[in-house]
Design an enzyme around this catalytic site. Structure first.
Site, PDB file in Angstrom:
ATOM      1  N   LYS A 256      44.645  25.363  75.478  1.00 15.59           N
ATOM      2  CA  LYS A 256      44.432  26.393  76.503  1.00 15.59           C
ATOM      3  C   LYS A 256      44.836  27.762  75.952  1.00 15.59           C
ATOM      4  O   LYS A 256      45.474  27.842  74.889  1.00 15.59           O
ATOM      5  CB  LYS A 256      45.206  26.045  77.775  1.00 15.59           C
ATOM      6  CG  LYS A 256      46.708  25.925  77.622  1.00 15.59           C
ATOM      7  CD  LYS A 256      47.317  25.373  78.894  1.00 15.59           C
ATOM      8  CE  LYS A 256      48.831  25.275  78.775  1.00 15.59           C
ATOM      9  NZ  LYS A 256      49.513  25.609  80.006  1.00 15.59           N
TER      10      LYS A 256
ATOM     11  N   ARG B 239      54.979  22.927  90.543  1.00 14.72           N
ATOM     12  CA  ARG B 239      53.836  23.819  90.292  1.00 14.72           C
ATOM     13  C   ARG B 239      52.609  23.274  91.006  1.00 14.72           C
ATOM     14  O   ARG B 239      52.228  23.782  92.042  1.00 14.72           O
ATOM     15  CB  ARG B 239      53.630  23.948  88.773  1.00 14.72           C
ATOM     16  CG  ARG B 239      52.632  24.996  88.371  1.00 14.72           C
ATOM     17  CD  ARG B 239      52.717  25.347  86.889  1.00 14.72           C
ATOM     18  NE  ARG B 239      52.427  24.236  85.980  1.00 14.72           N
ATOM     19  CZ  ARG B 239      52.415  24.353  84.650  1.00 14.72           C
ATOM     20  NH1 ARG B 239      52.673  25.505  84.068  1.00 14.72           N
ATOM     21  NH2 ARG B 239      52.159  23.304  83.887  1.00 14.72           N
TER      22      ARG B 239
ATOM     23  N   HIS C  48      54.169  16.545  84.608  1.00 19.77           N
ATOM     24  CA  HIS C  48      54.588  17.518  83.589  1.00 19.77           C
ATOM     25  C   HIS C  48      56.089  17.776  83.746  1.00 19.77           C
ATOM     26  O   HIS C  48      56.578  17.938  84.855  1.00 19.77           O
ATOM     27  CB  HIS C  48      53.801  18.820  83.782  1.00 19.77           C
ATOM     28  CG  HIS C  48      53.990  19.821  82.680  1.00 19.77           C
ATOM     29  ND1 HIS C  48      53.836  19.512  81.348  1.00 19.77           N
ATOM     30  CD2 HIS C  48      54.312  21.146  82.709  1.00 19.77           C
ATOM     31  CE1 HIS C  48      54.059  20.601  80.622  1.00 19.77           C
ATOM     32  NE2 HIS C  48      54.352  21.597  81.421  1.00 19.77           N
TER      33      HIS C  48
ATOM     34  N   ARG D  74      50.577  15.197  75.639  1.00 23.58           N
ATOM     35  CA  ARG D  74      49.853  16.481  75.683  1.00 23.58           C
ATOM     36  C   ARG D  74      50.589  17.421  74.740  1.00 23.58           C
ATOM     37  O   ARG D  74      51.644  17.947  75.065  1.00 23.58           O
ATOM     38  CB  ARG D  74      49.788  17.027  77.121  1.00 23.58           C
ATOM     39  CG  ARG D  74      48.990  16.134  78.059  1.00 23.58           C
ATOM     40  CD  ARG D  74      48.822  16.772  79.429  1.00 23.58           C
ATOM     41  NE  ARG D  74      50.073  17.232  79.993  1.00 23.58           N
ATOM     42  CZ  ARG D  74      50.933  16.464  80.660  1.00 23.58           C
ATOM     43  NH1 ARG D  74      50.681  15.192  80.865  1.00 23.58           N
ATOM     44  NH2 ARG D  74      52.055  16.985  81.124  1.00 23.58           N
TER      45      ARG D  74
ATOM     46  N   TYR E  45      55.543  59.389  69.373  1.00 24.80           N
ATOM     47  CA  TYR E  45      55.580  59.935  70.741  1.00 24.80           C
ATOM     48  C   TYR E  45      57.021  60.083  71.214  1.00 24.80           C
ATOM     49  O   TYR E  45      57.833  59.174  71.032  1.00 24.80           O
ATOM     50  CB  TYR E  45      54.860  58.986  71.703  1.00 24.80           C
ATOM     51  CG  TYR E  45      53.352  59.053  71.635  1.00 24.80           C
ATOM     52  CD1 TYR E  45      52.665  60.218  71.969  1.00 24.80           C
ATOM     53  CD2 TYR E  45      52.619  57.932  71.253  1.00 24.80           C
ATOM     54  CE1 TYR E  45      51.280  60.261  71.913  1.00 24.80           C
ATOM     55  CE2 TYR E  45      51.237  57.967  71.202  1.00 24.80           C
ATOM     56  CZ  TYR E  45      50.569  59.134  71.532  1.00 24.80           C
ATOM     57  OH  TYR E  45      49.207  59.180  71.483  1.00 24.80           O
TER      58      TYR E  45
ATOM     59  N   CYS F  40      52.658  52.939  69.083  1.00 23.55           N
ATOM     60  CA  CYS F  40      51.495  53.520  69.769  1.00 23.55           C
ATOM     61  C   CYS F  40      50.505  52.408  70.132  1.00 23.55           C
ATOM     62  O   CYS F  40      50.746  51.240  69.854  1.00 23.55           O
ATOM     63  CB  CYS F  40      50.792  54.542  68.875  1.00 23.55           C
ATOM     64  SG  CYS F  40      51.889  55.697  68.048  1.00 23.55           S
TER      65      CYS F  40
HETATM   66  N1  PMH Z   1      50.736  19.880  79.734  1.00 27.00           N
HETATM   67  C1  PMH Z   1      50.732  20.866  80.624  1.00 27.00           C
HETATM   68  C2  PMH Z   1      50.327  20.548  82.023  1.00 27.00           C
HETATM   69  C3  PMH Z   1      51.124  22.153  80.256  1.00 27.00           C
HETATM   70  O1  PMH Z   1      51.118  23.113  81.185  1.00 27.00           O
HETATM   71  C4  PMH Z   1      51.533  22.382  78.915  1.00 27.00           C
HETATM   72  C5  PMH Z   1      52.023  23.716  78.455  1.00 27.00           C
HETATM   73  C6  PMH Z   1      51.496  21.331  78.004  1.00 27.00           C
HETATM   74  C7  PMH Z   1      51.104  20.089  78.457  1.00 27.00           C
HETATM   75  C8  PMH Z   1      51.903  21.488  76.573  1.00 27.00           C
HETATM   76  O2  PMH Z   1      53.254  21.777  76.462  1.00 27.00           O
HETATM   77  P1  PMH Z   1      53.908  22.134  75.041  1.00 27.00           P
HETATM   78  O3  PMH Z   1      53.181  23.334  74.557  1.00 27.00           O
HETATM   79  O4  PMH Z   1      55.320  22.415  75.355  1.00 27.00           O
HETATM   80  O5  PMH Z   1      53.678  20.960  74.171  1.00 27.00           O
HETATM   81  N2  PMH Z   1      52.060  24.715  79.408  1.00 27.00           N
HETATM   82  C9  PMH Z   1      52.786  25.844  79.338  1.00 27.00           C
HETATM   83  C10 PMH Z   1      52.805  26.774  80.391  1.00 27.00           C
HETATM   84  O6  PMH Z   1      52.107  26.625  81.475  1.00 27.00           O
HETATM   85  N3  PMH Z   1      53.626  27.758  80.111  1.00 27.00           N
HETATM   86  O7  PMH Z   1      54.161  27.511  78.930  1.00 27.00           O
HETATM   87  C11 PMH Z   1      53.657  26.337  78.435  1.00 27.00           C
END
Ligand code: PMH
Length: 374
Positions: free
Chosen positions: A40, A136, A166, A224, A270, A316
């Site tokens: 993502k 969340r 998560h 994940r 600046y 800048c």
């Molecule tokens: N799964 C979900 C639902 C996530 O939001 C994230 C990371 C991951 C897996 C992966 O986590 P990792 O990068 O720690 O392995 N999401 C985010 C977030 O929303 N803000 O920081 C990390």
């Protein structure tokens, strides 16, 4: 991504490091635990398509993104692997997901009802999100889970293929909250297994990088895998434990575009916030806050010829000035993230300076900075 390189500022993405980090985690996981590469936010700023391709070639079996748009970018690039959208997608857009074989996340009864009203030509695959403590998105109670399962049984074209949660603090030294979340997950899983026919063929995934690194044996069908795939540690604590060795994939470079000698009393930038107390050398570097190189990095440093050079004056929009120890030719390499001889600036150093996390550093460096893949 910018195809042509005119500006002398670029990020270098080491794809071999991505492969290496995947291999490092893979060898700790049980057979039957696969890797879902989290790409993502344009692959945490590394480039989602290139990272997805490399991750899949290195053994990842699926991809995760936050938005339907991000999934479509991968499909348009010809990637056919399973893709899960982790965030909420408007039910009216479910036909787009279904026709591109993109799996959506759901956790609301009303969402199912809305999707149920739409006639889909292709089945829509979904993973169900359980909120075990992140607060969340996700189903929180046993009662809500039962209601949602009852609703899901009424909608034949929505196919449940996964359930997940998560963790909020798997990267912290104190694991009390983490264990609380795993217990809540087990309770919801019990109900699910009792109430859902075919529960044994559903993919279960809970762990992010931190949980996967610390508890590889607890991971189920997928991890994940995000930050650690990019070679950054989820937290200083996890880093300090030396459980896994990771290689950072992201470096950032520029070149000197102007070098000048200034006399005592010269002011820079600046607001004229920096004054030379003696004669000295100033270098101009073509990167600024318009690239996501935050103004807060004033007084931090970069590397030139293996030496730390402080960023002087205000940063800048497109340029900044650094103090040099001597004259250097125009075009001399400037390292903003990465190694130069004996010195190194890590993503973590920038994160520490800015009071943030490595995730934000690579994400904040925007598409104005071309990514070169090596
Ligand atoms: N799964 C979900 C639902 C996530 O939001 C994230 C990371 C991951 C897996 C992966 O986590 P990792 O990068 O720690 O392995 N999401 C985010 C977030 O929303 N803000 O920081 C990390």
């Amino acid at each position: 991504m910018v195809a042509t390189l005119y500006r002398p500022t670029w990020a270098e993405i080491d794809l071999a490091a991505i492969g290496y980090n995947i291999k490092q985690i893979k060898k700790t996981l049980s057979t039957g635990t696969e890797i879902m590469a989290v790409v993502k936010a344009n692959g945490y700023g590394h480039g989602s398509v290139e990272i997805a391709r490399k991750a899949l070639a290195s053994g990842a079996k699926a991809l995760a993104v936050a938005l339907l748009e991000e999934a479509l970018v991968l499909r348009r690039a010809g990637i056919t692997a399973p893709i899960l959208v982790l965030g909420w997608v408007d039910p009216k857009d479910s036909p787009v997901a279904a026709s591109h074989h993109i799996t959506l996340t759901f956790f609301q009864e009303e969402w199912l009802e809305e999707v149920g009203k739409i006639s889909l030509t292709d089945d829509l695959k979904v993973h169900m999100k359980w909120d075990t403590g992140m607060g969340r998105i996700g189903i929180r109670t046993e009662q809500d889970l039962s209601h949602v399962l009852t609703a899901l049984k009424q909608i034949p074209h929505v196919k449940l293929t996964g359930v997940f949660t998560h963790f909020a603090s798997a990267d912290e030294e104190n694991l009390t909250y983490y264990h609380g979340q795993t217990e809540r997950f087990s309770r919801l899983l019990d109900i699910f297994q009792k109430e859902w026919q075919g529960a044994e063929s559903i993919h279960i995934h809970t762990g992010n990088s931190a949980a996967a690194i610390r508890f590889p044996e607890q991971m189920q069908h997928y991890i994940r895998f995000g930050i650690a795939m990019y070679g950054q540690y989820p937290s200083p604590w996890v880093k300090s434990q030396k459980i896994i060795s990771l290689k950072p994939a992201f470096s950032l470079y520029s070149q000197l575009t102007h070098v000048k000698r200034v006399s005592k009393g010269a002011k820079i930038g600046y607001g004229s916030t920096y004054t030379f107390n003696e004669e000295g050398w100033v270098g101009t570097v073509p990167i600024g806050y318009g690239d996501g190189w935050s103004r807060e990095l004033q007084d931090f440093h970069v590397l030139v010829d293996g030496k730390k050079c402080p960023i002087i004056g205000r940063i800048c929009m497109d340029q900044m000035m650094i103090r040099l120890d001597q004259s250097y030719p125009i075009g001399t390499k400037v390292t903003l993230i990465g190694k130069d001889q004996q010195e190194e600036i890590e993503v973590d150093d920038i994160a520490d300076y800015l009071g943030t996390i490595p995730y934000e550093v690579t994400c904040m460096l925007n598409e104005r900075i071309p990514r070169k893949y090596i």
